[in-house]
Design an enzyme around this catalytic site. Sequence first.
Site, PDB file in Angstrom:
ATOM      1  N   PHE A  41       0.856  -1.187   0.000  1.00  0.00           N
ATOM      2  CA  PHE A  41       0.000   0.000   0.000  1.00  0.00           C
ATOM      3  C   PHE A  41       0.900   1.248   0.000  1.00  0.00           C
ATOM      4  O   PHE A  41       2.014   1.242   0.548  1.00  0.00           O
ATOM      5  CB  PHE A  41      -0.920  -0.020   1.230  1.00  0.00           C
ATOM      6  N   ASP A  57       6.597  -3.304   8.654  1.00  0.00           N
ATOM      7  CA  ASP A  57       5.233  -2.861   8.367  1.00  0.00           C
ATOM      8  C   ASP A  57       4.339  -4.095   8.477  1.00  0.00           C
ATOM      9  O   ASP A  57       4.265  -4.926   7.577  1.00  0.00           O
ATOM     10  CB  ASP A  57       5.151  -2.239   6.964  1.00  0.00           C
ATOM     11  N   HIS A 108      -0.591  -6.036   7.756  1.00  0.00           N
ATOM     12  CA  HIS A 108      -1.367  -7.220   7.350  1.00  0.00           C
ATOM     13  C   HIS A 108      -1.159  -8.381   8.318  1.00  0.00           C
ATOM     14  O   HIS A 108      -1.680  -9.461   8.072  1.00  0.00           O
ATOM     15  CB  HIS A 108      -0.903  -7.710   5.970  1.00  0.00           C
ATOM     16  N   GLN A 124      -7.219  -0.151  10.424  1.00  0.00           N
ATOM     17  CA  GLN A 124      -8.191   0.376   9.455  1.00  0.00           C
ATOM     18  C   GLN A 124      -9.235  -0.719   9.155  1.00  0.00           C
ATOM     19  O   GLN A 124      -9.006  -1.899   9.409  1.00  0.00           O
ATOM     20  CB  GLN A 124      -7.388   0.842   8.219  1.00  0.00           C
ATOM     21  N   LYS A 164      -8.719  -4.395   8.091  1.00  0.00           N
ATOM     22  CA  LYS A 164      -7.648  -5.176   8.722  1.00  0.00           C
ATOM     23  C   LYS A 164      -8.188  -6.291   9.632  1.00  0.00           C
ATOM     24  O   LYS A 164      -9.315  -6.225  10.115  1.00  0.00           O
ATOM     25  CB  LYS A 164      -6.725  -4.247   9.528  1.00  0.00           C
ATOM     26  N   ARG A 167       4.987  16.369  23.964  1.00  0.00           N
ATOM     27  CA  ARG A 167       5.082  16.461  25.436  1.00  0.00           C
ATOM     28  C   ARG A 167       6.053  15.407  25.954  1.00  0.00           C
ATOM     29  O   ARG A 167       6.368  14.432  25.262  1.00  0.00           O
ATOM     30  CB  ARG A 167       3.695  16.257  26.063  1.00  0.00           C
ATOM     31  N   TYR A 172       1.234  22.444  28.792  1.00  0.00           N
ATOM     32  CA  TYR A 172       1.562  23.328  27.655  1.00  0.00           C
ATOM     33  C   TYR A 172       3.072  23.481  27.486  1.00  0.00           C
ATOM     34  O   TYR A 172       3.573  24.572  27.288  1.00  0.00           O
ATOM     35  CB  TYR A 172       0.869  24.683  27.822  1.00  0.00           C
ATOM     36  N   ARG A 196      -3.071  10.864  19.062  1.00  0.00           N
ATOM     37  CA  ARG A 196      -3.572   9.911  20.057  1.00  0.00           C
ATOM     38  C   ARG A 196      -4.813   9.183  19.543  1.00  0.00           C
ATOM     39  O   ARG A 196      -5.674   9.781  18.906  1.00  0.00           O
ATOM     40  CB  ARG A 196      -3.912  10.643  21.362  1.00  0.00           C
TER      41      ARG A 196
HETATM   42  C1  LIG Z   1       0.937  -2.565   4.047  1.00  0.00           C
HETATM   43  C2  LIG Z   1       0.251  -1.382   4.646  1.00  0.00           C
HETATM   44  N1  LIG Z   1       0.994  -0.457   5.297  1.00  0.00           N
HETATM   45  C3  LIG Z   1       0.447   0.624   5.865  1.00  0.00           C
HETATM   46  C4  LIG Z   1      -0.909   0.854   5.804  1.00  0.00           C
HETATM   47  C5  LIG Z   1      -1.460   2.104   6.376  1.00  0.00           C
HETATM   48  O1  LIG Z   1      -2.389   1.922   7.380  1.00  0.00           O
HETATM   49  P1  LIG Z   1      -3.545   3.011   7.631  1.00  0.00           P
HETATM   50  O2  LIG Z   1      -4.545   2.844   6.527  1.00  0.00           O
HETATM   51  O3  LIG Z   1      -4.082   2.610   8.972  1.00  0.00           O
HETATM   52  O4  LIG Z   1      -2.931   4.343   7.644  1.00  0.00           O
HETATM   53  C6  LIG Z   1      -1.734  -0.092   5.163  1.00  0.00           C
HETATM   54  C7  LIG Z   1      -3.186   0.115   5.142  1.00  0.00           C
HETATM   55  O5  LIG Z   1      -3.952  -0.111   4.303  1.00  0.00           O
HETATM   56  C8  LIG Z   1      -1.140  -1.219   4.548  1.00  0.00           C
HETATM   57  O6  LIG Z   1      -1.862  -2.129   3.897  1.00  0.00           O
END
Ligand SMILES: Cc1ncc(COP(=O)(O)O)c(C=O)c1O
Length: 421
Positions: free
Chosen positions: A97, A168, A171, A194, A197, A226, A233, A243
Amino acid sequence: MSSRLALLGGTPVRSRPFTSWPIFGKPEEKRLLRTLRSGKWGRLDGPEVALFERRFERMHGCRHGIAVVNGTVSLRLGLLAAGIRAGDEVIVPPYTFFSTASAVIEANAVPVFADIDPGSFNLDPAAVRAAITPRTRAILPVHFAGQPADMHALLAIARRHKLIVIEDSAHAHGASYKKRPAGSLGHMGSFSFQSSKNLTAGEGGILVTNDDAIAATCRSLQNCGRVPGGLWYEHHRISGNYRLGEFQGAVLNAQLDRLKSQTKTRDRNGQYLAALLAGIPGIHPQQRTPGCTRHSYHLFMLRLDPRQFGVPRAAVLKALEAEGIPCSAGYGFSLHHQPMFRNKAFGPYLPEQSTKLDYSKTHCPVSDLICREQGIWLGQSLLLGSRSDMEQIADAFEKIFENREALVRWAGKRKPPDPSK
Ligand SMILES: Cc1ncc(COP(=O)(O)O)c(C=O)c1O
């Protein structure tokens, strides 16, 4: 099974829908209502996100888990916390992605693409070695579709060249490599929650790490710069509010209780489906690598070789849909062919380096071939069904293969799409 294809007026292999996603029930309702009624809706006030962080870090054998708004932000904050500086090079796969590479640019660093392996669809360590330059600072492997990348080889390269490794794992919730959780093998693991997922709250992300200094920086970056013990602040570094909210934390805590058994089901069904498809000419399911001790099957992915199978991918996808099997071609082109890379539309990032980069010279033929001609994806929720669901998917592929000549004739008669419409 030479009955007529559903696309040509025959009876579909399947008429019932597959398992839908997300799956939720009373536990989600209970936690959400409790959060609502508590009036503690923000991460700084309520218990849900903090609890989720502790549970997720424990699940990964990590000392730290820092929840953030999504998996793109978690990648970017991870890169910044690791000390990646303007112009540093980060090696990424082209078959992933957008965010895997866009997060690098948003960290003011330079994504360098290394091709994937045609069997595993993960970063090819030989291509990574070839992509290393004196400016390389990190490798960002993706555990594609939920199968861990070749971490043994990638970590050896990283040690040799003193590189940071950020996995990363968007998945790969619940996946494991040599029995160790995906996301816990490098310096950091980044996850996304997301909607699509395997563990979801609609949106969300998390970083896990065993590095105390990286974790402290991530926590500060997640919270407007922070620092512990500082005033409300008082801001120590440039950042923003990333967050995660308590409603998402509540959903994630309930979803996490479901993850282990769902992952086992997906892995069992994924392996069964791969075995069922193995005998069909031209169908090449993602190869399971020796280090993979749990595949989380965010996708069931395969390569369809149109020459061996006898039909182009687009017609096979149409035929599969008509047979009642939801599917897609996945990414249409490798990341470096995205208009953003072609045009170097990097906004305020990489102002100097962008003039030197030419992504049209990037050479990743495996990724290109899979994007343009061969990749087929089935979504993770299909694998939450029964063995007979897998048998129906395989039946649909077999039926299409047996009717390939009729399908080719059908495809030949279709008018090419009118580009003006
Ligand atoms: C391989 C990969 N990396 C990063 C992301 C990014 O995640 P998000 O959509 O939560 O920003 C995704 C999401 O679809 C992804 O498939």
